[in-house]
Design a protein around this motif. Structure first.
Motif, PDB file in Angstrom:
ATOM      1  N   PRO A  23       0.844  -1.203   0.000  1.00 62.45           N
ATOM      2  CA  PRO A  23       0.000   0.000   0.000  1.00 62.45           C
ATOM      3  C   PRO A  23       0.879   1.254   0.000  1.00 62.45           C
ATOM      4  CG  PRO A  23      -0.671  -1.523   1.736  1.00 62.45           C
ATOM      5  CD  PRO A  23       0.604  -2.052   1.161  1.00 62.45           C
ATOM      6  N   PRO A  24       0.608   2.210  -0.887  1.00 67.70           N
ATOM      7  CA  PRO A  24       1.488   3.378  -1.012  1.00 67.70           C
ATOM      8  C   PRO A  24       1.470   4.295   0.213  1.00 67.70           C
ATOM      9  CG  PRO A  24      -0.473   3.636  -2.368  1.00 67.70           C
ATOM     10  CD  PRO A  24      -0.511   2.246  -1.830  1.00 67.70           C
ATOM     11  N   ASN A  25       0.484   4.148   1.053  1.00 68.78           N
ATOM     12  CA  ASN A  25       0.362   5.039   2.214  1.00 68.78           C
ATOM     13  C   ASN A  25       0.795   4.375   3.514  1.00 68.78           C
ATOM     14  OD1 ASN A  25      -1.687   3.207   2.266  1.00 68.78           O
ATOM     15  ND2 ASN A  25      -3.309   4.648   2.793  1.00 68.78           N
ATOM     16  N   ASN A  26       1.519   3.244   3.415  1.00 71.50           N
ATOM     17  CA  ASN A  26       1.935   2.548   4.631  1.00 71.50           C
ATOM     18  C   ASN A  26       3.377   2.075   4.489  1.00 71.50           C
ATOM     19  OD1 ASN A  26       2.297   0.617   6.756  1.00 71.50           O
ATOM     20  ND2 ASN A  26       0.070   0.617   7.013  1.00 71.50           N
ATOM     21  N   ASN A  27       4.303   2.899   4.978  1.00 70.33           N
ATOM     22  CA  ASN A  27       5.728   2.590   4.841  1.00 70.33           C
ATOM     23  C   ASN A  27       6.129   1.323   5.584  1.00 70.33           C
ATOM     24  OD1 ASN A  27       6.180   4.812   3.225  1.00 70.33           O
ATOM     25  ND2 ASN A  27       6.880   6.112   4.899  1.00 70.33           N
ATOM     26  N   GLU A  28       5.488   1.047   6.725  1.00 70.97           N
ATOM     27  CA  GLU A  28       5.873  -0.134   7.489  1.00 70.97           C
ATOM     28  C   GLU A  28       5.491  -1.423   6.755  1.00 70.97           C
ATOM     29  OE1 GLU A  28       4.404   0.287  11.525  1.00 70.97           O
ATOM     30  OE2 GLU A  28       6.318   1.199  12.112  1.00 70.97           O
ATOM     31  N   ILE A  29       4.329  -1.450   6.125  1.00 67.75           N
ATOM     32  CA  ILE A  29       3.981  -2.637   5.331  1.00 67.75           C
ATOM     33  C   ILE A  29       4.986  -2.796   4.200  1.00 67.75           C
ATOM     34  CG2 ILE A  29       2.281  -3.641   3.755  1.00 67.75           C
ATOM     35  CD1 ILE A  29       0.084  -2.643   5.567  1.00 67.75           C
ATOM     36  N   MET A  30       5.384  -1.687   3.572  1.00 68.52           N
ATOM     37  CA  MET A  30       6.374  -1.749   2.494  1.00 68.52           C
ATOM     38  C   MET A  30       7.699  -2.316   3.011  1.00 68.52           C
ATOM     39  SD  MET A  30       7.864   1.291   0.049  1.00 68.52           S
ATOM     40  CE  MET A  30       6.378   1.478  -0.922  1.00 68.52           C
TER      41      MET A  30
END
Length: 195
Positions: free
Chosen positions: A11-18
Motif C-alpha cells: 500500500p502506497p500510504n503505509n511505509n511499514e507494510i512496504m
C-alpha cells in the motif's frame, strides 16, 4: 516476484507494510514478532504474494520456458524478468515516475536501516550504489543482476546466460507478465484486508 514488484504491491500510504514486504526474504520462520504490527503485515503480504506466484499457471508457463537450462533456478530468473517488465512498463502501473519512486524507496530504507535485518542492511548499499530498482528496466541492468546471482551460486546456476533466454522469449514472457500482473494486483487488493 522480486524487489520492485513487492515494493510496488505494498500500500502506497503505509511505509511499514512496504518495509515488511521488502525484508521478508531475510526473515526466517516466525522470527518477526518483535516488529511493529504493520511490518509483520508486510511480511505476511510478501509470503502471500510468493505463494500466489508459485502456484500460478501463467508463472509456471514462464518457468517451463527456462527449466531445461536452469532447473530449480527458473523461478528466481522469472522473478527478475518480471521485475524487468514492471520497470520497463512502469508508466502503465504508476503515475509516479520510476526514478522518483525508486529514490523515495531508497531514502525510506536508509532512514529505517536500523529496523532492517542484518542481511538486508548488507544488501542495501549495493542496491543503492548500482540503482537496481531503476536499472531493472534495462537489459544491461538485468545482465548485471544475473552475473551477480551466478557468482553467488559459484557458476552452478548459469544465470549469467539468462539474457539469451530473455531475448529469445521476450514477447512471450512480457505477455505472461502482463496477464499475471493483472491477476496479482487483484489478488493483493483482496489479500491486504486479510492480513
Amino acid at each position: 516476484m522480486n524487489f520492485l514488484a513487492h515494493l510496488y504491491l505494498s500500500p502506497p500510504n503505509n511505509n511499514e507494510i512496504m518495509i515488511g514486504n521488502f525484508i521478508a526474504d531475510h526473515v526466517r520462520g516466525n522470527k518477526f514478532k518483535h516488529y511493529p504490527e504493520n511490518i509483520q503485515r508486510g511480511i505476511y503480504l510478501h509470503r502471500a504474494i510468493d505463494t500466489f506466484t508459485d502456484s500460478n499457471e501463467i508463472v509456471r508457463i514462464s518457468k517451463r520456458r527456462l527449466h531445461e537450462r536452469y532447473g530449480h533456478y527458473d523461478g528466481v530468473i522469472i522473478d527478475i524478468f518480471y521485475d524487468h517488465f514492471l520497470a520497463k512498463n512502469w508508466d502503465n502501473y504508476s503515475q509516479i515516475p520510476l526514478d522518483i519512486y525508486t529514490n523515495s524507496v531508497y531514502q525510506l530504507l536508509v532512514d529505517k536501516k536500523e529496523t532492517l535485518p542484518e542481511k538486508t542492511q548488507e544488501l542495501l548499499p549495493y542496491m543503492i550504489q548500482y540503482n537496481w530498482l531503476y536499472n531493472y528496466q534495462f537489459i544491461d541492468g538485468i545482465q548485471d543482476v544475473m552475473n551477480g546471482m551466478n557468482r553467488r551460486t559459484k557458476g552452478k546456476s548459469q544465470m549469467n546466460l539468462a539474457i539469451e533466454d530473455l531475448e529469445l522469449y521476450y514477447t512471450d514472457l512480457e505477455n505472461d507478465f502482463q496477464t499475471f500482473m493483472f491477476e496479482l494486483i487483484n489478488f493483493v487488493a483482496i489479500e491486504i484486508d486479510k492480513i
